[in-house]
Design a protein around this motif. Structure first.
Motif, mmCIF file in Angstrom:
data_model
loop_
_atom_site.group_PDB
_atom_site.id
_atom_site.type_symbol
_atom_site.label_atom_id
_atom_site.label_comp_id
_atom_site.label_asym_id
_atom_site.label_seq_id
_atom_site.Cartn_x
_atom_site.Cartn_y
_atom_site.Cartn_z
ATOM 1 N N LEU A 77 86.963 22.334 13.999
ATOM 2 C CA LEU A 77 86.730 23.772 14.113
ATOM 3 C C LEU A 77 87.970 24.584 13.766
ATOM 4 C CD1 LEU A 77 84.881 23.605 17.537
ATOM 5 C CD2 LEU A 77 83.801 24.206 15.367
ATOM 6 N N GLU A 78 89.132 23.971 13.912
ATOM 7 C CA GLU A 78 90.380 24.710 13.752
ATOM 8 C C GLU A 78 91.253 24.206 12.602
ATOM 9 O OE1 GLU A 78 91.039 27.426 15.457
ATOM 10 O OE2 GLU A 78 89.209 27.207 16.638
ATOM 11 N N GLN A 79 90.963 23.051 12.023
ATOM 12 C CA GLN A 79 91.936 22.470 11.098
ATOM 13 C C GLN A 79 92.173 23.332 9.863
ATOM 14 O OE1 GLN A 79 90.538 18.514 9.802
ATOM 15 N NE2 GLN A 79 89.860 19.445 7.900
ATOM 16 N N HIS A 80 91.165 24.099 9.421
ATOM 17 C CA HIS A 80 91.369 24.935 8.242
ATOM 18 C C HIS A 80 92.345 26.079 8.515
ATOM 19 C CE1 HIS A 80 88.062 26.807 10.503
ATOM 20 N NE2 HIS A 80 88.468 27.954 9.999
ATOM 21 N N ARG A 81 92.591 26.343 9.792
ATOM 22 C CA ARG A 81 93.554 27.380 10.158
ATOM 23 C C ARG A 81 94.974 26.821 10.292
ATOM 24 N NH1 ARG A 81 88.800 28.663 13.316
ATOM 25 N NH2 ARG A 81 88.063 30.777 12.822
ATOM 26 N N CYS A 82 95.122 25.504 10.230
ATOM 27 C CA CYS A 82 96.389 24.866 10.601
ATOM 28 C C CYS A 82 97.167 24.257 9.449
ATOM 29 C CB CYS A 82 96.124 23.769 11.637
ATOM 30 S SG CYS A 82 95.343 24.349 13.163
ATOM 31 N N TYR A 83 96.486 23.859 8.354
ATOM 32 C CA TYR A 83 97.153 23.069 7.331
ATOM 33 C C TYR A 83 97.122 23.749 5.965
ATOM 34 C CZ TYR A 83 96.615 19.365 10.782
ATOM 35 O OH TYR A 83 96.657 18.630 11.936
ATOM 36 N N ILE A 154 83.998 38.643 9.611
ATOM 37 C CA ILE A 154 84.688 38.441 8.338
ATOM 38 C C ILE A 154 83.759 37.719 7.376
ATOM 39 C CG2 ILE A 154 86.983 38.360 9.401
ATOM 40 C CD1 ILE A 154 86.829 35.297 9.265
ATOM 41 N N ALA A 155 84.145 37.694 6.117
ATOM 42 C CA ALA A 155 83.375 36.956 5.119
ATOM 43 C C ALA A 155 83.441 35.464 5.424
ATOM 44 C CB ALA A 155 83.939 37.245 3.732
ATOM 45 N N PRO A 156 82.475 34.712 4.943
ATOM 46 C CA PRO A 156 82.502 33.259 5.185
ATOM 47 C C PRO A 156 83.819 32.628 4.754
ATOM 48 C CG PRO A 156 80.393 33.897 4.259
ATOM 49 C CD PRO A 156 81.265 35.120 4.199
ATOM 50 N N ILE A 157 84.253 31.647 5.539
ATOM 51 C CA ILE A 157 85.486 30.919 5.246
ATOM 52 C C ILE A 157 85.141 29.768 4.312
ATOM 53 C CG2 ILE A 157 87.358 29.551 6.263
ATOM 54 C CD1 ILE A 157 86.634 31.029 8.955
ATOM 55 N N HIS A 158 85.797 29.731 3.159
ATOM 56 C CA HIS A 158 85.587 28.611 2.250
ATOM 57 C C HIS A 158 86.930 28.225 1.659
ATOM 58 C CE1 HIS A 158 83.797 25.737 -0.352
ATOM 59 N NE2 HIS A 158 84.033 26.419 -1.459
ATOM 60 N N CYS A 159 87.492 27.154 2.198
ATOM 61 C CA CYS A 159 88.810 26.697 1.749
ATOM 62 C C CYS A 159 88.674 25.828 0.502
ATOM 63 C CB CYS A 159 89.502 25.918 2.860
ATOM 64 S SG CYS A 159 89.688 26.839 4.387
ATOM 65 N N CYS A 160 89.769 25.660 -0.209
ATOM 66 C CA CYS A 160 89.730 24.874 -1.441
ATOM 67 C C CYS A 160 89.612 23.380 -1.153
ATOM 68 C CB CYS A 160 90.977 25.151 -2.282
ATOM 69 S SG CYS A 160 92.525 24.792 -1.428
ATOM 70 N N VAL A 161 89.958 22.934 0.040
ATOM 71 C CA VAL A 161 89.807 21.535 0.416
ATOM 72 C C VAL A 161 89.632 21.492 1.927
ATOM 73 C CG1 VAL A 161 92.288 21.142 0.677
ATOM 74 C CG2 VAL A 161 90.791 19.213 0.199
ATOM 75 N N GLY A 162 88.815 20.576 2.404
ATOM 76 C CA GLY A 162 88.603 20.503 3.842
ATOM 77 C C GLY A 162 87.144 20.485 4.202
ATOM 78 N N MET A 163 86.834 20.922 5.408
ATOM 79 C CA MET A 163 85.502 20.713 5.969
ATOM 80 C C MET A 163 84.593 21.939 5.928
ATOM 81 S SD MET A 163 85.352 17.574 6.928
ATOM 82 C CE MET A 163 83.980 17.589 8.072
ATOM 83 N N THR A 164 85.079 23.075 5.483
ATOM 84 C CA THR A 164 84.243 24.275 5.497
ATOM 85 C C THR A 164 83.164 24.195 4.428
ATOM 86 O OG1 THR A 164 85.827 25.425 4.070
ATOM 87 C CG2 THR A 164 86.052 25.736 6.444
ATOM 88 N N GLY A 165 82.028 24.850 4.710
ATOM 89 C CA GLY A 165 80.893 24.775 3.808
ATOM 90 C C GLY A 165 80.757 25.986 2.915
#
Length: 413
Positions: A77-83, A154-165
């Motif tokens: 739930l938090e890793q996209h905010r940490c790395y 906020i708008a959906p979170i979509h990181c370039c790598v990781g677990m977000t959808g």
């Protein structure tokens, strides 16, 4: 000329369904198995490497149909905010390398890893298992891979790598999202068809996406000769997924007897992931998983064995996944011992070899020890059919790991 390796005097579990065979030899030429023969009948050619396997079990490399190599923390739930993405990639590569050392020679990433990870393994940049990637999972607003907190406008979170959808709503948006993942080179599509334990805004007994939305994903994926796997728990979400033509059903803990019959009649595969609920229930809190998520995990945990029993009794095709997160990924093989509380030990091994190979559509290449197949092999100290927990102590008991004829681990003295 291809290099020849002969593994002889082994107890052979070939995972075809045949009973174990004592004092056997497997001849490997180049990338493939050239012969499977009684040890006393094998011909040792000049220059061949011979490995004495006495007292040990030779079997196909294990496979896992539900991994998340990019889940580098337990609390996803938090890793996209940490790395930073580069650090996350470095940690994911470590997961891949450790997975191969555990004896897993093929894994299907069920969301998070893109085609670059597969290419890195294929090009020899990473000593990892053969990797089938799903890219970013497809989720609806507020769905299982939408990691926005309820207070975040906020708008959906979509990181370039990781677990977000990829958040999308309606058949047209689903089609576009699926086409984009296919354009990027994924091997299959992952879609969230129900609520999840490790997400902030849903319950596990809910359905997500309508049948037309799910069908849009299946139609686009089938158009290019690939298939859809769906995260789900409840009977209603299973029904929706099957109506839409989903081929691989992940988890399914809240199924009913009727659900199991529907899965069987559709010819779909069930991928139970028992070990993740056990591990998260036992240790999730110490890794920072919130109390409400632990509550949902325990609901799934309470029903996991009942669901497996229903599926087994109905004759469902039962594959094998682990769905472990962060450092828990070293416990992949615990899944087999847990399955063997319902299945026989041989059925548990076959679920993680032959059945998974069929699910991956790689049954002509991997999954059993037979002449002509890729030489994906592991050597296990002792007999795993007598004690499946042997596979869990992989640093000591997985003596040899071979993938496509190349040895990546050899502790045989």
């Amino acid at each position: 000329m291809n290099e020849v390796t002969i593994l002889r005097h082994a107890l052979l579990i070939d995972c075809t369904g045949r009973e174990p065979q004592e004092d056997m030899a497997v001849v490997v030429e180049g990338q493939r198995i050239a012969d499977v023969v009684a040890a006393g009948r094998v011909t040792v050619s000049a220059g061949a490497t011979v490995i004495d396997c006495r007292g040990h079990t030779l079997m196909p490399g294990l496979t896992d149909a539900h991994v998340h190599i990019c889940a580098v923390d337990v609390n996803i739930l938090e890793q996209h905010r940490c790395y930073p993405p580069s650090l996350l990639v470095a940690k994911a590569i470590r997961n891949l390398e450790e997975t191969l050392q555990q004896g897993y020679t093929t894994v299907r990433d069920a969301g998070g890893a893109d085609a670059g990870f597969r290419m890195a393994v294929e090009q020899g940049l990473v000593a990892g298992p053969r990797l089938l990637v799903s890219g970013s999972p497809i989720t609806q607003t507020g769905g299982h891979a939408d990691f926005r907190r309820s207070a975040e406008a906020i708008a959906p979170i979509h990181c370039c790598v990781g677990m977000t959808g990829v958040v999308c709503d309606g058949p047209d948006e689903v089609r576009k999202a699926v086409r984009e993942q296919l354009r990027r080179g994924v091997d299959q599509i992952k879609i969230m068809a129900g609520g999840g334990a490790m997400s902030p805004a849903d319950e596990i007994d809910t359905t997500q996406f309508t049948v037309p939305e799910l069908a849009a994903a299946v139609e686009e994926t089938r158009a290019v000769g690939k298939y859809v796997l769906a995260h789900l728990y409840s009977a209603s979400s299973i029904s929706n997924a099957l109506q839409a033509g989903v081929r691989s059903l992940e988890h399914g803990n809240l199924m009913t007897a009727e659900s199991a019959r529907l899965i069987r009649d559709a010819g779909a595969y069930l991928v139970p992931t028992l070990t993740t609920y056990e591990m998260l229930g036992e240790e999730g809190a110490q890794y920072g998983v919130p109390e409400d998520n632990i509550r949902k995990i325990n609901v799934a945990r309470e029903r996991s064995f009942d669901a497996l029993k229903l599926a087994h009794q109905a004759g469902v095709k039962i594959a094998s996944g682990s769905d472990l997160l962060g450092p828990m990924q070293r416990h992949k093989a615990r899944e087999l011992a847990l399955k063997a509380q319902v299945l026989s030990p041989m059925e548990a091994l076959i679920s993680a070899t032959r059945v998974n190979a069929e699910l991956f559509r790689l049954e002509r290449q991997i999954g059993t020890v037979e002449e002509g197949k890729l030489a994906d092999l592991i050597l296990v100290r002792g007999d795993p059919l007598r004690d499946l927990t042997l596979l869990q102590d992989y640093r000591h008991n997985i003596l040899l790991v071979m993938k496509e004829g190349q040895i990546y681990k050899n502790l045989v003295q």
